[in-house]
Design a protein around this motif. Structure first.
Motif, PDB file in Angstrom:
ATOM      1  N   ASP A   1      47.082 -78.057 -52.412  1.00  0.00           N
ATOM      2  CA  ASP A   1      48.350 -78.330 -51.739  1.00  0.00           C
ATOM      3  C   ASP A   1      49.305 -79.174 -52.570  1.00  0.00           C
ATOM      4  O   ASP A   1      50.505 -78.876 -52.660  1.00  0.00           O
ATOM      5  CB  ASP A   1      48.099 -79.002 -50.389  1.00  0.00           C
ATOM      6  N   ASP A   2      48.794 -80.226 -53.183  1.00  0.00           N
ATOM      7  CA  ASP A   2      49.674 -81.097 -53.970  1.00  0.00           C
ATOM      8  C   ASP A   2      50.302 -80.332 -55.132  1.00  0.00           C
ATOM      9  O   ASP A   2      51.507 -80.467 -55.405  1.00  0.00           O
ATOM     10  CB  ASP A   2      48.911 -82.309 -54.494  1.00  0.00           C
ATOM     11  N   SER A   3      49.471 -79.512 -55.814  1.00  0.00           N
ATOM     12  CA  SER A   3      50.002 -78.736 -56.941  1.00  0.00           C
ATOM     13  C   SER A   3      51.026 -77.717 -56.476  1.00  0.00           C
ATOM     14  O   SER A   3      52.067 -77.519 -57.122  1.00  0.00           O
ATOM     15  CB  SER A   3      48.859 -78.033 -57.675  1.00  0.00           C
TER      16      SER A   3
ATOM     17  N   ALA B   1      56.463 -75.901 -56.346  1.00  0.00           N
ATOM     18  CA  ALA B   1      57.536 -75.319 -55.543  1.00  0.00           C
ATOM     19  C   ALA B   1      58.780 -76.188 -55.597  1.00  0.00           C
ATOM     20  O   ALA B   1      59.911 -75.688 -55.717  1.00  0.00           O
ATOM     21  CB  ALA B   1      57.066 -75.152 -54.096  1.00  0.00           C
ATOM     22  N   ARG B   2      58.587 -77.493 -55.541  1.00  0.00           N
ATOM     23  CA  ARG B   2      59.726 -78.421 -55.621  1.00  0.00           C
ATOM     24  C   ARG B   2      60.396 -78.331 -56.995  1.00  0.00           C
ATOM     25  O   ARG B   2      61.601 -78.564 -57.124  1.00  0.00           O
ATOM     26  CB  ARG B   2      59.258 -79.845 -55.347  1.00  0.00           C
TER      27      ARG B   2
ATOM     28  N   LYS C   1      52.286 -71.621 -47.948  1.00  0.00           N
ATOM     29  CA  LYS C   1      51.905 -73.027 -48.128  1.00  0.00           C
ATOM     30  C   LYS C   1      53.039 -73.807 -48.775  1.00  0.00           C
ATOM     31  O   LYS C   1      53.341 -74.944 -48.382  1.00  0.00           O
ATOM     32  CB  LYS C   1      50.639 -73.131 -48.978  1.00  0.00           C
ATOM     33  N   ALA C   2      53.665 -73.207 -49.774  1.00  0.00           N
ATOM     34  CA  ALA C   2      54.762 -73.892 -50.457  1.00  0.00           C
ATOM     35  C   ALA C   2      55.887 -74.202 -49.484  1.00  0.00           C
ATOM     36  O   ALA C   2      56.459 -75.305 -49.487  1.00  0.00           O
ATOM     37  CB  ALA C   2      55.276 -73.045 -51.610  1.00  0.00           C
ATOM     38  N   LYS C   3      56.210 -73.228 -48.631  1.00  0.00           N
ATOM     39  CA  LYS C   3      57.282 -73.427 -47.656  1.00  0.00           C
ATOM     40  C   LYS C   3      56.931 -74.532 -46.670  1.00  0.00           C
ATOM     41  O   LYS C   3      57.749 -75.409 -46.379  1.00  0.00           O
ATOM     42  CB  LYS C   3      57.540 -72.111 -46.922  1.00  0.00           C
TER      43      LYS C   3
ATOM     44  N   GLY D   1      57.552 -82.200 -46.468  1.00  0.00           N
ATOM     45  CA  GLY D   1      57.743 -83.255 -47.461  1.00  0.00           C
ATOM     46  C   GLY D   1      56.454 -83.877 -47.919  1.00  0.00           C
ATOM     47  O   GLY D   1      56.434 -85.032 -48.343  1.00  0.00           O
ATOM     48  N   GLN D   2      55.343 -83.100 -47.851  1.00  0.00           N
ATOM     49  CA  GLN D   2      54.043 -83.658 -48.270  1.00  0.00           C
ATOM     50  C   GLN D   2      54.066 -83.993 -49.748  1.00  0.00           C
ATOM     51  O   GLN D   2      54.628 -83.262 -50.555  1.00  0.00           O
ATOM     52  CB  GLN D   2      52.935 -82.647 -47.976  1.00  0.00           C
ATOM     53  N   THR D   3      53.430 -85.091 -50.104  1.00  0.00           N
ATOM     54  CA  THR D   3      53.316 -85.496 -51.508  1.00  0.00           C
ATOM     55  C   THR D   3      51.881 -85.615 -51.896  1.00  0.00           C
ATOM     56  O   THR D   3      51.000 -85.599 -51.039  1.00  0.00           O
ATOM     57  CB  THR D   3      54.044 -86.832 -51.742  1.00  0.00           C
TER      58      THR D   3
END
Length: 363
Positions: free
Chosen positions: A59-61, A66-67, A353-355, A361-363
């Motif tokens: 998820d973080d990657s 994506a950002r 997942k990216a969306k 706003g997960q980091t």
């Protein structure tokens, strides 16, 4: 002596047909290397789809990429390369100790390119260059267009895992593509030592005919196909043509048994590992099959180089109405389609997942 060590002593490599980020970060893959003699790893779109689906480790990657503007195939291949570069580094000591024969990991080109030789070669060259690891195979399907790409990729110096092979004839076509690529390198004054394996799929044969053949023939077709292909493999390695290439420094294109997890719940969970022990080959297996074999598997001898009873067995299947050549073609087409579906599912899953991660706003 551990049964996995017995396979190693016989001359067969044991590779893991799986990758997840947890396998890498939790030390499990490293443990399999040191305790179970695993010397390589394979991946495919289905494996990555399951890895992303059932884990938040990516998820973080995904969020960060994506950002940063990444999406689609570009985002996925960055994820995959992060995993496979780490896995390749774990296998580098094996790769060095065996002179490049073993210690490989595999990354597949986009299945959407299965019928496009030129784009497949371009993708193979790019992915291998991005990884910057000598022990990364690029997987290319053994379709007609794929085989053209195999020859060109080998000529370009890209190590290749020729995947989705289902018969002796498929194997021989893959071997021909590999040797032509090596011969062209020699003619051009280039180093002929470019790694390659030919992956023959086994269990899908038995699944395809399980409702068509008598009980006495259940779970025997894949092994019969392997026997006949192994005979062709040994015969090819003895030819003058191959010996000339070997003397010039070429590496054998090793035969790899793929799809060797047992699908029939009534059969032994180590069926194909025990049946396909053979020198100078590889068996890539799911994690649960590896653990089952380490727990209760046995070596019951090695495959005969002369094909053993393969012809007699295949004659019995023919009498039962199985057209081997037609089924091999169908299985390859179905394999291409299955990986393409997994590829679409994978890209859709990563995009979703990216969306979601960007929205929260997960980091």
């Amino acid at each position: 002596m551990k049964v996995t060590q017995q396979l190693h002593d016989l001359g067969q490599s044991l590779w893991l047909d799986n990758i997840t980020r947890e396998l890498l970060t939790g030390g499990t893959l490293e443990r399999y290397i040191h305790e179970l003699g695993v010397t390589g790893l394979t991946s495919n779109p289905t494996i990555f789809d399951k890895a992303v689906q059932h884990s938040d480790a990516y998820d973080d990657s995904i969020h960060d990429k994506a950002r940063g503007g990444k999406s689609g195939e570009a985002l996925f291949f960055e994820l995959a390369l992060e995993d496979l570069v780490q896995a390749a580094d774990l296998f580098r000591p094996v790769h060095a100790a065996t002179g490049g024969v073993d210690g490989w990991v595999s990354l597949e080109v986009s299945p959407s390119l299965a019928d496009d030789a030129a784009d497949t070669v371009e993708a193979a060259v790019e992915l291998h260059a991005r990884a910057q690891r000598p022990n990364l195979f690029i997987k290319i399907p053994g379709t007609p267009a794929g085989l053209v790409a195999v020859e060109e990729a080998i000529f370009a110096g890209v190590p290749v895992n020729v995947t989705l092979l289902f018969s002796r004839e498929h194997y021989l076509a893959a071997a021909e593509a590999y040797m032509r690529g090596i011969e062209r390198r020699l003619a051009a004054g280039l180093d002929p030592a470019v790694g390659c394996v030919a992956s023959l799929f086994i269990s899908r044969w038995d699944v395809a005919v399980q409702d068509q053949v008598p009980d006495a023939l259940r779970n025997r077709l894949g092994i019969a196909i392997a026997l006949r292909t192994y005979q062709a493999y040994r015969e090819l390695l003895a030819t003058t043509r191959w010996q000339t290439l070997a003397e010039a420094g070429a590496q054998p294109q090793r035969l790899l048994w793929a799809s060797t997890g047992t699908k029939d719940p009534a059969a032994s969970d180590t069926l194909y590992l025990e049946a396909l022990a053979a020198p100078d080959t590889i068996n890539t297996i799911p994690e649960k099959t590896l653990l089952a074999f380490a727990d209760h598997g046995k070596i019951r001898g090695e495959l005969p180089a002369d094909g053993g009873d393969a012809d007699a067995l295949l004659a019995e299947f023919a009498q039962a109405g199985v057209d081997i050549d037609a089924l091999a073609g169908r299985l390859q087409e179905e394999g291409v389609d299955a990986f393409a579906r997994s590829w679409r599912d994978l890209l859709n899953r990563v995009a979703a997942k990216a969306k979601a991660l960007t929205k929260t706003g997960q980091t």
